[in-house]
Structure formats: C-alpha cells, structure tokens
Scaffold this motif. Structure first.
Motif, PDB file in Angstrom:
ATOM      1  N   ARG A 100      -5.519   2.261  -6.174  1.00  0.00           N
ATOM      2  CA  ARG A 100      -5.768   1.890  -7.568  1.00  0.00           C
ATOM      3  C   ARG A 100      -5.825   0.386  -7.764  1.00  0.00           C
ATOM      4  O   ARG A 100      -6.256  -0.088  -8.798  1.00  0.00           O
ATOM      5  CB  ARG A 100      -4.684   2.483  -8.475  1.00  0.00           C
ATOM      6  CG  ARG A 100      -4.678   4.007  -8.490  1.00  0.00           C
ATOM      7  CD  ARG A 100      -3.529   4.533  -9.309  1.00  0.00           C
ATOM      8  NE  ARG A 100      -2.268   4.082  -8.708  1.00  0.00           N
ATOM      9  CZ  ARG A 100      -1.144   3.877  -9.366  1.00  0.00           C
ATOM     10  NH1 ARG A 100      -1.080   4.086 -10.651  1.00  0.00           N
ATOM     11  NH2 ARG A 100      -0.065   3.470  -8.744  1.00  0.00           N
ATOM     12  N   GLY A 101      -5.384  -0.369  -6.777  1.00  0.00           N
ATOM     13  CA  GLY A 101      -5.328  -1.827  -6.905  1.00  0.00           C
ATOM     14  C   GLY A 101      -6.605  -2.502  -6.440  1.00  0.00           C
ATOM     15  O   GLY A 101      -7.383  -1.947  -5.672  1.00  0.00           O
ATOM     16  N   THR A 102      -6.795  -3.728  -6.917  1.00  0.00           N
ATOM     17  CA  THR A 102      -7.960  -4.525  -6.545  1.00  0.00           C
ATOM     18  C   THR A 102      -7.485  -5.863  -6.008  1.00  0.00           C
ATOM     19  O   THR A 102      -6.581  -6.487  -6.570  1.00  0.00           O
ATOM     20  CB  THR A 102      -8.873  -4.766  -7.767  1.00  0.00           C
ATOM     21  OG1 THR A 102      -9.290  -3.501  -8.282  1.00  0.00           O
ATOM     22  CG2 THR A 102     -10.093  -5.593  -7.410  1.00  0.00           C
ATOM     23  N   THR A 103      -8.115  -6.290  -4.930  1.00  0.00           N
ATOM     24  CA  THR A 103      -7.839  -7.597  -4.350  1.00  0.00           C
ATOM     25  C   THR A 103      -9.033  -8.507  -4.613  1.00  0.00           C
ATOM     26  O   THR A 103     -10.181  -8.091  -4.459  1.00  0.00           O
ATOM     27  CB  THR A 103      -7.593  -7.475  -2.828  1.00  0.00           C
ATOM     28  OG1 THR A 103      -6.463  -6.625  -2.615  1.00  0.00           O
ATOM     29  CG2 THR A 103      -7.328  -8.822  -2.199  1.00  0.00           C
ATOM     30  N   VAL A 104      -8.743  -9.731  -5.016  1.00  0.00           N
ATOM     31  CA  VAL A 104      -9.782 -10.727  -5.280  1.00  0.00           C
ATOM     32  C   VAL A 104      -9.659 -11.804  -4.204  1.00  0.00           C
ATOM     33  O   VAL A 104      -8.561 -12.261  -3.903  1.00  0.00           O
ATOM     34  CB  VAL A 104      -9.608 -11.353  -6.678  1.00  0.00           C
ATOM     35  CG1 VAL A 104     -10.727 -12.335  -6.970  1.00  0.00           C
ATOM     36  CG2 VAL A 104      -9.542 -10.283  -7.745  1.00  0.00           C
TER      37      VAL A 104
END
Length: 167
Positions: A98-102
């Motif tokens: 569910r997480g996003t890495t930038v």
C-alpha cells in the motif's frame, strides 16, 4: 462564572506576530526565487531537498508528508507533478504494497543544484544578514526545542482517519 478565555501577554503576542511575519516574508521571497530559478513550488523544493539529502535518494511518501508537514493527498499531487517533469520517480514500496516510495532522478538533482545558490542567497540576505553569529546561535537554541515539542505530537499520518457519518 466561567473562566476567562486563555490569552497571551503582550510580549508573547509580539513574539508570535513577529515570528509569523518573518516566516511569511521569508517564505514569499523563497517561493519567488524558486519559481524564477527552477519553476518549483516551495513544497516541491522541500520534497526534492529531502530526497536529495537521503542516502538512497528515496523516501516513503508518508514520511515525506510528515517531514514537510503536508497532507498525503496534496503531497501525492505534488509528487505527480514532479514525476511528470522527470524530477522524481514513484514506485510501490518493497515492504508494503500500500506504500509508495519516491526517488529523486538525476534531473531532479540538477534542478536542485540550479536553485540552491539563489535559495541560500535569499536565506542569508533576509534571515541571517541582520543577525550576529551569537544571534544565530541563540535563534537556533530557541527554535529547536519549540520544533521538537511540536514534532513530539504524532504526525498526521499516524492519526486515525475520521470517518464521515451520514446525517
């Protein structure tokens, strides 16, 4: 008889208004410089700067939102603009579906390098020029515990989401 409403004494009120005015004037000048030098908003600059300082060049979106004190949805929009400009990439977090890495790109690092000299000049000229070295140390010593006190409150991302109730 009800208790009187809380108030600030004249010195507290003056300090509060001076801090707000200084912050507003500095932010306005910084935002103008960032737009002119790099076509960046203040928040976009904060994101790129945080990513540029990270050893891996990456952060989780939630951590970025907490760090720059911005809502997750608004940050998602800003990250999307930076991604369209080729300054960052976004990907699903490896440890949380569910997480996003930038992650900052080389173009993002180049943009930071382009805006930093003017950014530093504005901060130096407006904030530090009228102060002595001892004043700067005193200012840091005063603001750090206040910042730490405010940061001790759980970040917005850790707060439970409010559910809308049908009325």
């Amino acid at each position: 008889m009800p208790d009187p409403p809380p108030s600030l004494d004249p010195v507290q009120l003056g300090a509060y208004f001076a801090l707000i005015e200084v912050t507003s004037l500095l932010r306005h000048a910084v935002e103008q410089q960032l737009r002119e030098a790099g076509d960046l908003s203040y928040v976009q600059f904060q994101l790129l700067a945080r990513l540029g300082d990270a050893p891996t060049g990456s952060h989780r979106m939630t951590d970025l939102a907490d760090g720059v004190v911005y809502s997750r949805s608004a940050l998602t929009y800003q990250a999307g603009l930076l991604e369209k400009a080729g300054l960052v990439t976004r990907a699903q977090a490896e440890d949380d579906e569910r997480g996003t890495t930038v992650t900052i790109t080389d173009a993002g690092r180049e943009r930071l390098a382009r805006v930093f000299p003017g950014h530093i000049e504005i901060v130096q000229q407006l904030l530090f020029e009228p102060l002595s070295g001892a004043d700067v140390k005193a200012l840091a010593a005063l603001l750090e515990p206040v910042r730490d006190h405010m940061r001790a409150i759980p970040p917005r991302s850790a707060a439970p989401r409010r559910r809308r109730h049908a009325s």
